[in-house]
Design a protein around this motif. Structure first.
Motif, PDB file in Angstrom:
ATOM      1  N   ALA A  78       0.819  -1.163   0.085  1.00  0.00           N
ATOM      2  CA  ALA A  78      -0.023  -0.008   0.032  1.00  0.00           C
ATOM      3  C   ALA A  78       0.970   1.338  -0.004  1.00  0.00           C
ATOM      4  CB  ALA A  78      -0.942  -0.041   1.211  1.00  0.00           C
ATOM      5  N   GLN A  79       2.080   1.068   0.301  1.00  0.00           N
ATOM      6  CA  GLN A  79       3.002   2.470   0.473  1.00  0.00           C
ATOM      7  C   GLN A  79       3.783   2.515  -0.730  1.00  0.00           C
ATOM      8  OE1 GLN A  79       4.385   3.127   4.506  1.00  0.00           O
ATOM      9  NE2 GLN A  79       3.115   1.307   5.141  1.00  0.00           N
ATOM     10  N   ARG A  80       3.567   1.688  -1.906  1.00  0.00           N
ATOM     11  CA  ARG A  80       4.557   1.798  -3.075  1.00  0.00           C
ATOM     12  C   ARG A  80       4.186   3.160  -3.763  1.00  0.00           C
ATOM     13  NH1 ARG A  80       3.575  -2.976  -7.048  1.00  0.00           N
ATOM     14  NH2 ARG A  80       1.396  -2.523  -6.553  1.00  0.00           N
ATOM     15  N   PRO A  81       5.066   3.720  -4.215  1.00  0.00           N
ATOM     16  CA  PRO A  81       6.247   3.100  -4.995  1.00  0.00           C
ATOM     17  C   PRO A  81       7.638   3.354  -3.892  1.00  0.00           C
ATOM     18  CG  PRO A  81       5.984   5.287  -5.996  1.00  0.00           C
ATOM     19  CD  PRO A  81       4.818   4.872  -5.258  1.00  0.00           C
ATOM     20  N   PHE A  82       8.633   2.644  -3.837  1.00  0.00           N
ATOM     21  CA  PHE A  82       9.737   2.943  -3.106  1.00  0.00           C
ATOM     22  C   PHE A  82      10.802   3.450  -3.844  1.00  0.00           C
ATOM     23  CE2 PHE A  82       7.345  -0.467  -1.000  1.00  0.00           C
ATOM     24  CZ  PHE A  82       7.083   0.249   0.225  1.00  0.00           C
ATOM     25  N   ASP A  83      11.610   4.316  -3.534  1.00  0.00           N
ATOM     26  CA  ASP A  83      12.861   4.939  -3.980  1.00  0.00           C
ATOM     27  C   ASP A  83      13.960   4.118  -4.000  1.00  0.00           C
ATOM     28  OD1 ASP A  83      11.238   7.321  -4.924  1.00  0.00           O
ATOM     29  OD2 ASP A  83      11.968   8.271  -3.111  1.00  0.00           O
ATOM     30  N   SER A  84      14.140   3.118  -3.049  1.00  0.00           N
ATOM     31  CA  SER A  84      15.292   2.377  -2.931  1.00  0.00           C
ATOM     32  C   SER A  84      15.028   0.977  -2.275  1.00  0.00           C
ATOM     33  CB  SER A  84      16.500   3.083  -2.212  1.00  0.00           C
ATOM     34  OG  SER A  84      15.830   3.329  -0.923  1.00  0.00           O
ATOM     35  N   VAL A  85      15.708  -0.044  -2.296  1.00  0.00           N
ATOM     36  CA  VAL A  85      15.289  -1.250  -1.610  1.00  0.00           C
ATOM     37  C   VAL A  85      15.476  -0.882   0.093  1.00  0.00           C
ATOM     38  CG1 VAL A  85      16.117  -3.493  -0.915  1.00  0.00           C
ATOM     39  CG2 VAL A  85      16.025  -2.646  -3.354  1.00  0.00           C
ATOM     40  N   ASP A  86      16.453   0.008   0.369  1.00  0.00           N
ATOM     41  CA  ASP A  86      16.348   0.479   1.822  1.00  0.00           C
ATOM     42  C   ASP A  86      15.152   1.067   2.191  1.00  0.00           C
ATOM     43  OD1 ASP A  86      19.159  -0.263   2.012  1.00  0.00           O
ATOM     44  OD2 ASP A  86      20.001   1.921   1.566  1.00  0.00           O
ATOM     45  N   GLU A  87      14.502   1.916   1.336  1.00  0.00           N
ATOM     46  CA  GLU A  87      13.458   2.393   1.852  1.00  0.00           C
ATOM     47  C   GLU A  87      12.212   1.369   1.837  1.00  0.00           C
ATOM     48  OE1 GLU A  87       9.752   5.580   0.437  1.00  0.00           O
ATOM     49  OE2 GLU A  87      11.381   5.198  -0.980  1.00  0.00           O
ATOM     50  N   LEU A  88      12.218   0.529   0.917  1.00  0.00           N
ATOM     51  CA  LEU A  88      11.282  -0.638   1.186  1.00  0.00           C
ATOM     52  C   LEU A  88      11.436  -1.693   2.649  1.00  0.00           C
ATOM     53  CD1 LEU A  88       9.283  -3.000   0.101  1.00  0.00           C
ATOM     54  CD2 LEU A  88      11.104  -3.616  -1.279  1.00  0.00           C
ATOM     55  N   CYS A  89      12.647  -1.621   2.840  1.00  0.00           N
ATOM     56  CA  CYS A  89      13.059  -2.478   3.921  1.00  0.00           C
ATOM     57  C   CYS A  89      12.694  -1.627   5.306  1.00  0.00           C
ATOM     58  CB  CYS A  89      14.593  -2.968   3.848  1.00  0.00           C
ATOM     59  SG  CYS A  89      14.825  -4.305   2.744  1.00  0.00           S
TER      60      CYS A  89
END
Length: 169
Positions: A38-49
């Protein structure tokens, strides 16, 4: 897992149901997967994690327990080709000569651990030898239930992050 993104961009733009299914398999939690997607998009894998970690920390113990129980006991027979098999084999491939004895002891302690704490022994096994896993298991057997639950949550969060990062490596 049928959907396997080749990039963060593909992860961000894919159908939400596909990504929820993928993350549900990784996390053992549809609730966590849904909250993250629900919080996509992510700018980086770090942000996703970081987002996944924040959402995980807010999950109830009941939901976390459901995710913990999605993991097989360490040292147990796991489904061929599963994430658990890959993670456990990676840990065991670096084990020293007494690997078999350590694994036998881990298998012996698993039921006692489950009886004591009410859930499987969970450890981020990647990079650990069987002797190191056994040492940590034996240490953790002395914990009180609240301390052990906090450690289990921490270990699960580490496993979740490792699995998500593995999608993009």
């Amino acid at each position: 897992m049928s959907f396997s993104p080749e990039s963060l961009e593909e992860f961000n733009s894919a159908d939400a149901d596909q990504v929820i299914a993928l993350l549900s398999d990784l996390y053992g939690s549809t609730e966590l997967a849904t909250a993250v997607v629900a919080q996509r998009p992510f700018d980086s894998v770090d942000e996703l994690c970081t987002t996944a970690q924040r959402e995980f920390e807010s999950m109830s113990d009941q939901l976390v327990m459901k995710s913990v129980q999605a993991h097989p006991p360490i040292g147990a027979t796991v489904t061929a080709g599963s994430l658990s098999e890959k993670e456990q084999q990676a840990a065991m491939s670096s084990a020293e000569r007494d690997k078999a004895a350590a694994m036998d002891r881990i298998r012996e302690l698993n039921p006692k651990y489950q009886e004591t704490f009410g859930h499987v022994f969970l450890i981020r096994a990647s990079g650990l030898t069987s002797a190191e896993i056994l040492e940590r298991m034996e240490q953790r057997m002395g914990n009180d239930p609240d301390t052990e639950w906090a450690i289990t949550r921490e270990q699960l969060a580490g496993i979740n992050e490792l699995r998500v990062r593995g999608l993009f490596e």
